[in-house]
Design a protein around this motif. Structure first.
Motif, PDB file in Angstrom:
ATOM      1  N   ILE A 130       0.839  -1.269  -0.074  1.00 33.22           N
ATOM      2  CA  ILE A 130      -0.022  -0.047   0.125  1.00 33.22           C
ATOM      3  C   ILE A 130       0.855   1.301  -0.037  1.00 33.22           C
ATOM      4  O   ILE A 130       1.859   1.365   0.735  1.00 33.22           O
ATOM      5  N   GLY A 131       0.458   2.254  -0.884  1.00 37.52           N
ATOM      6  CA  GLY A 131       1.309   3.475  -1.120  1.00 37.52           C
ATOM      7  C   GLY A 131       2.793   3.214  -1.682  1.00 37.52           C
ATOM      8  O   GLY A 131       2.735   2.432  -2.519  1.00 37.52           O
TER       9      GLY A 131
ATOM     10  N   PHE B 201      -5.061  -0.731   7.769  1.00 38.36           N
ATOM     11  CA  PHE B 201      -5.738  -1.211   8.762  1.00 38.36           C
ATOM     12  C   PHE B 201      -6.851  -2.353   8.187  1.00 38.36           C
ATOM     13  O   PHE B 201      -7.100  -3.407   8.772  1.00 38.36           O
ATOM     14  N   ASN B 202      -7.351  -2.056   7.187  1.00 40.93           N
ATOM     15  CA  ASN B 202      -8.282  -2.856   6.437  1.00 40.93           C
ATOM     16  C   ASN B 202      -7.703  -4.228   5.918  1.00 40.93           C
ATOM     17  O   ASN B 202      -8.105  -5.507   6.226  1.00 40.93           O
ATOM     18  N   MET B 203      -6.452  -4.045   5.567  1.00 40.56           N
ATOM     19  CA  MET B 203      -5.659  -5.287   5.125  1.00 40.56           C
ATOM     20  C   MET B 203      -5.290  -6.075   6.283  1.00 40.56           C
ATOM     21  O   MET B 203      -5.485  -7.515   6.222  1.00 40.56           O
ATOM     22  N   ARG B 204      -5.122  -5.498   7.617  1.00 39.49           N
ATOM     23  CA  ARG B 204      -4.944  -6.207   8.635  1.00 39.49           C
ATOM     24  C   ARG B 204      -6.046  -6.802   9.138  1.00 39.49           C
ATOM     25  O   ARG B 204      -5.976  -8.157   9.699  1.00 39.49           O
TER      26      ARG B 204
ATOM     27  N   GLY C  20      -9.102 -12.115  10.168  1.00 37.30           N
ATOM     28  CA  GLY C  20     -10.363 -12.443  10.095  1.00 37.30           C
ATOM     29  C   GLY C  20     -11.331 -11.574  10.942  1.00 37.30           C
ATOM     30  O   GLY C  20     -12.196 -11.855  11.836  1.00 37.30           O
ATOM     31  N   TYR C  21     -11.008 -10.325  10.604  1.00 36.65           N
ATOM     32  CA  TYR C  21     -11.969  -9.472  11.287  1.00 36.65           C
ATOM     33  C   TYR C  21     -12.586  -8.287  10.139  1.00 36.65           C
ATOM     34  O   TYR C  21     -11.891  -8.314   9.060  1.00 36.65           O
TER      35      TYR C  21
ATOM     36  N   ASN D 194      -0.333  -1.012  15.745  1.00 37.27           N
ATOM     37  CA  ASN D 194      -0.592  -0.929  17.193  1.00 37.27           C
ATOM     38  C   ASN D 194      -1.884  -0.350  17.548  1.00 37.27           C
ATOM     39  O   ASN D 194      -2.443  -1.185  18.466  1.00 37.27           O
ATOM     40  N   LEU D 195      -2.698   0.354  16.849  1.00 33.52           N
ATOM     41  CA  LEU D 195      -4.089   0.665  16.859  1.00 33.52           C
ATOM     42  C   LEU D 195      -4.802  -0.585  16.604  1.00 33.52           C
ATOM     43  O   LEU D 195      -6.069  -0.869  17.438  1.00 33.52           O
ATOM     44  N   PHE D 196      -4.435  -1.424  15.905  1.00 28.07           N
ATOM     45  CA  PHE D 196      -5.210  -2.514  15.416  1.00 28.07           C
ATOM     46  C   PHE D 196      -5.243  -3.710  16.555  1.00 28.07           C
ATOM     47  O   PHE D 196      -6.400  -4.232  16.908  1.00 28.07           O
TER      48      PHE D 196
END
Length: 367
Positions: free
Chosen positions: A93-94, A271-274, A279-280, A312-314
């Motif tokens: 990404i990016g 974040f969406n990739m993680r 599985g979220y 870290n946020l994830f």
């Protein structure tokens, strides 16, 4: 021998036998060596304590042979296809500028190889690089990929990455830094030596031993240029000062790659990739909350850390989700286990702020 002497001798024999048995049992406990079984009524003869021999552990020669075999296996491992490596690069990404620069570098190396095959003059391949940018912008990730790309191109024999910082190169006494740095260089031979925050080697001044590490490094870069690539990384302005601090560094590092901060859209994508890999999914409205958090937090780039901050946020968000579900206020099923809500993201942010406050308080106490 009178009766008294006989009794003393018998006691000594009994004590010796017991001592020998204890030594055998101790040897079994420590080294796994079972005691010799004793026949009934058989007199106990003195037994020498049993200790492990050199055969119990690999000798230095055996260890060296094992390392040599491992090295041979690494060198014989088939190189990855360039098509797969490029696909991985462009899947990041990016990093659009970085992708373009890596593609251009691959093309240049391949053309140099073709010219050499046709007995045409080729410029010296100087592949040492400077990666600059803020934390969490993908520098280490791209360095790992570059080591594999260089192996695929035949530039490096092993294609592994050894990552160090100042502490991995500099020792506390005169003469030891060169030895320590040389050991790291040996580990990196055939691959990429990645030095994070490399400017810390030259910005201490005085009689600091960092310069000794730089001198050792420069010599290795010249002596082993055929099978060693060095990538130094750190903040943009500090890396400029690092390279210009020494004529030897200026002459060897002539490739610069700047890693820009991720945009909000790119961080949402990370974040969406993680989420997808783990599985979220984000519940309705949660992406808007995520954008608001990222917009606010990324104003302090050093504190947040770009992709590192997203990770870290994830991790905090899924921990917050677990705490929420553990309260038993909603049914636990596949959907609820996968769904991250806005409240999970807000709880993750509060947890981060609380931890930062605790660290700041501890620092104040230390001062």
């Amino acid at each position: 021998m009178d009766r008294k002497d006989e009794i003393i001798q018998m006691q000594n024999e009994i004590m010796q036998g017991l001592l020998n048995q204890r030594m055998q049992l101790l040897s079994e406990d420590l080294w796994g060596i079972k005691p010799v079984s004793l026949q009934d009524n058989e007199p106990t003869a003195p037994i020498s304590p049993v200790f492990p021999t050199a055969e119990a552990a690999p000798t230095e020669a055996q260890q060296a042979e094992q390392k040599e075999e491992e090295k041979k296996q690494e060198e014989e491992a088939p190189a990855e296809s360039m098509e797969d490596l490029k696909k991985e690069l462009h899947g990041y990404i990016g990093l659009d500028t970085i992708k373009s620069e890596v593609d251009s570098l691959i093309n240049w190396i391949e053309i140099c190889k073709a010219r050499k095959e046709h007995d045409l003059p080729t410029p010296d391949l100087s592949l040492h690089m400077v990666f600059s940018g803020n934390p969490g912008t993908g520098k280490t990730m791209v360095a790992r990929l570059m080591s594999r790309i260089y192996k695929s191109l035949g530039v490096l024999s092993k294609g592994h990455l050894v990552e160090v910082d100042r502490s991995g190169l500099v020792a506390g006494y005169v003469g030891q830094t060169a030895i320590k740095t040389d050991e790291v260089i040996k580990k990196a031979m055939g691959g990429v030596l990645f030095i994070d925050e490399a400017y810390a080697l030259t910005n201490r001044g005085g009689t600091d031993y960092g310069q000794e590490a730089v001198d050792t490094l420069l010599k290795a870069m010249e002596d082993h240029r055929e099978d060693l690539v060095v990538i130094v990384a750190g903040y943009t302005e500090l890396m400029k000062a690092f390279v210009h601090s020494n004529p030897g560094l200026e002459s060897r590092f002539n490739r610069f790659m700047f890693f820009p901060d991720y945009t909000i859209d790119e961080m949402v994508g990370i974040f969406n990739m993680r989420c997808g890999k783990s599985g979220y999914t984000l519940a309705e409205g949660a992406e808007d909350t995520l954008r608001d958090i990222l917009t606010e937090e990324s104003k302090d780039v050093e504190s947040f850390g770009n992709a590192r901050g997203v990770r870290n946020l994830f991790e905090r968000a899924i921990a917050a989700q677990a705490d929420r579900l553990a309260k038993g206020e909603e049914e636990i099923n596949k959907d609820t286990l996968m769904r991250l809500k806005s409240e999970d993201l807000r709880a993750a942010l509060e947890d981060k702020k609380a931890e930062a406050g605790e660290k700041e308080e501890e620092t104040g106490k230390e001062l």
